[in-house]
Write a protein that holds these residues in place. Structure first.
Motif, PDB file in Angstrom:
ATOM      1  N   VAL A  81      65.324  77.662  56.712  1.00 45.61           N
ATOM      2  CA  VAL A  81      64.945  76.625  57.484  1.00 45.61           C
ATOM      3  C   VAL A  81      66.079  75.727  58.008  1.00 45.61           C
ATOM      4  N   LEU A  82      66.985  75.273  57.044  1.00 45.52           N
ATOM      5  CA  LEU A  82      68.084  74.500  57.276  1.00 45.52           C
ATOM      6  C   LEU A  82      69.027  75.184  58.157  1.00 45.52           C
ATOM      7  N   LEU A  83      69.238  76.662  58.016  1.00 48.25           N
ATOM      8  CA  LEU A  83      70.394  77.400  58.682  1.00 48.25           C
ATOM      9  C   LEU A  83      69.714  77.671  60.193  1.00 48.25           C
ATOM     10  N   TYR A  84      68.469  77.806  60.494  1.00 46.48           N
ATOM     11  CA  TYR A  84      67.932  77.998  61.583  1.00 46.48           C
ATOM     12  C   TYR A  84      68.019  76.682  62.153  1.00 46.48           C
ATOM     13  N   ASP A  85      67.784  75.538  61.873  1.00 45.59           N
ATOM     14  CA  ASP A  85      67.843  74.306  62.641  1.00 45.59           C
ATOM     15  C   ASP A  85      69.270  73.999  62.836  1.00 45.59           C
ATOM     16  N   HIS A  86      70.060  74.298  61.760  1.00 43.90           N
ATOM     17  CA  HIS A  86      71.734  74.177  62.383  1.00 43.90           C
ATOM     18  C   HIS A  86      72.236  75.040  63.344  1.00 43.90           C
ATOM     19  N   HIS A  87      71.662  76.255  63.387  1.00 42.41           N
ATOM     20  CA  HIS A  87      72.226  77.341  64.291  1.00 42.41           C
ATOM     21  C   HIS A  87      71.612  76.668  65.775  1.00 42.41           C
ATOM     22  N   ILE A 126      52.479  81.216  54.048  1.00 46.43           N
ATOM     23  CA  ILE A 126      53.074  80.055  54.483  1.00 46.43           C
ATOM     24  C   ILE A 126      53.826  80.058  55.901  1.00 46.43           C
ATOM     25  N   ASP A 127      53.651  79.004  56.451  1.00 50.36           N
ATOM     26  CA  ASP A 127      54.258  79.079  57.735  1.00 50.36           C
ATOM     27  C   ASP A 127      55.509  78.149  57.504  1.00 50.36           C
ATOM     28  N   PHE A 128      56.550  78.864  57.350  1.00 49.59           N
ATOM     29  CA  PHE A 128      57.926  77.812  57.196  1.00 49.59           C
ATOM     30  C   PHE A 128      58.323  77.367  58.494  1.00 49.59           C
ATOM     31  N   ARG A 129      57.950  77.760  59.650  1.00 52.01           N
ATOM     32  CA  ARG A 129      58.294  77.014  60.780  1.00 52.01           C
ATOM     33  C   ARG A 129      57.898  75.450  60.719  1.00 52.01           C
ATOM     34  N   ALA A 130      56.752  75.326  60.263  1.00 54.98           N
ATOM     35  CA  ALA A 130      56.480  74.039  59.987  1.00 54.98           C
ATOM     36  C   ALA A 130      57.516  72.811  59.640  1.00 54.98           C
ATOM     37  N   PHE A 131      58.093  73.264  58.688  1.00 55.82           N
ATOM     38  CA  PHE A 131      59.417  72.834  58.177  1.00 55.82           C
ATOM     39  C   PHE A 131      60.538  72.542  58.871  1.00 55.82           C
ATOM     40  N   SER A 132      60.666  73.260  59.990  1.00 55.36           N
ATOM     41  CA  SER A 132      62.000  72.942  60.760  1.00 55.36           C
ATOM     42  C   SER A 132      62.013  72.080  61.865  1.00 55.36           C
ATOM     43  N   LYS A 133      62.904  71.174  61.683  1.00 58.53           N
ATOM     44  CA  LYS A 133      63.049  70.174  62.821  1.00 58.53           C
ATOM     45  C   LYS A 133      63.323  70.595  64.197  1.00 58.53           C
ATOM     46  N   VAL A 134      63.765  71.782  64.577  1.00 54.22           N
ATOM     47  CA  VAL A 134      63.765  72.347  65.808  1.00 54.22           C
ATOM     48  C   VAL A 134      62.221  72.815  66.346  1.00 54.22           C
ATOM     49  N   ALA A 135      61.584  73.513  65.638  1.00 49.74           N
ATOM     50  CA  ALA A 135      60.238  73.543  65.808  1.00 49.74           C
ATOM     51  C   ALA A 135      59.136  72.416  65.987  1.00 49.74           C
ATOM     52  N   ASN A 136      59.700  71.623  65.153  1.00 48.54           N
ATOM     53  CA  ASN A 136      59.062  70.278  65.251  1.00 48.54           C
ATOM     54  C   ASN A 136      59.954  69.050  65.458  1.00 48.54           C
ATOM     55  N   PRO A 137      60.089  68.733  66.582  1.00 48.52           N
ATOM     56  CA  PRO A 137      61.113  67.849  67.030  1.00 48.52           C
ATOM     57  C   PRO A 137      60.447  66.328  66.289  1.00 48.52           C
ATOM     58  N   ALA A 138      59.501  66.192  65.868  1.00 47.15           N
ATOM     59  CA  ALA A 138      59.163  64.692  65.444  1.00 47.15           C
ATOM     60  C   ALA A 138      59.491  64.394  63.928  1.00 47.15           C
ATOM     61  N   LEU A 139      59.660  65.612  63.251  1.00 48.01           N
ATOM     62  CA  LEU A 139      60.247  65.392  61.842  1.00 48.01           C
ATOM     63  C   LEU A 139      61.544  64.807  61.823  1.00 48.01           C
TER      64      LEU A 139
END
Length: 177
Positions: A81-87, A126-139
């Motif tokens: 999740v962190l790597l996806y967001d960073h990328h 588990i939907d790990f996309r729900a923890f991504s700041k890119v997929a969920n900009p409000a986080l």
């Protein structure tokens, strides 16, 4: 090997009441030694391990192991999740570059709820996309806790034993430059 070593320990220390193993495979070997000695696991000798393997969770459910600690296998998912967001341009440095995982103990009371959360052990539920700041900009911050996982699946959080788990940043007083 764990069974043989446990057999030796049980003979050498007949008053032994607790065996802790470095992993569930070793704990299950020690469990077989306790049973072969005629002692009752979970009563005469308390046993525990680490890893949340299906066989160990079943032994906890049956009361033969007192606990197994785990949750560390989720580190890979949180790191992705962190790597996806960073990328995708959302850096996590503002939340810290050091992360820790706390293992969570599972007792008999939590086994069924944990298995509801994890599904068949592959975490596909588990939907790990729900923890991504890119997929969920409000986080605004990363919440890699079991409380967050249970909330996502709309499952009842089983209580204080799992509260300790998390893929978290160290407290500021613990941060070392």
């Amino acid at each position: 090997m764990a069974r043989r070593k446990a057999e030796l320990l049980l003979r050498r220390y007949p008053e032994l009441q607790l065996l802790w193993a470095a992993n569930d495979t070793m704990a299950l070997g020690a469990l077989r030694a306790v049973e072969a000695s005629g002692r009752r696991p979970g009563q005469d000798v308390l046993l525990g391990g680490i890893d949340w393997t299906p066989a160990a969770l079943q032994a906890v459910r049956e009361g033969r192991l007192v606990t197994t600690l785990g949750g560390h296998f989720l580190e890979g998912a949180w790191a992705l999740v962190l790597l996806y967001d960073h990328h995708h341009g959302r850096d996590f440095a503002s939340e810290g570059l050091e992360w820790r995982t706390s293992l969570a103990p599972i007792s008999r009371a939590e086994v069924d709820t944990l298995q509801q959360l994890l599904g068949e052990g592959d975490c596909a539920a588990i939907d790990f996309r729900a923890f991504s700041k890119v997929a969920n900009p409000a986080l605004t911050h990363d919440d890699f806790s079991f409380r967050a996982l249970f909330a996502q699946r709309r499952l009842r959080f089983p209580g204080p034993l799992l509260e300790s788990y998390g893929f978290t940043r160290p407290l500021p007083s613990e941060h070392h430059p």
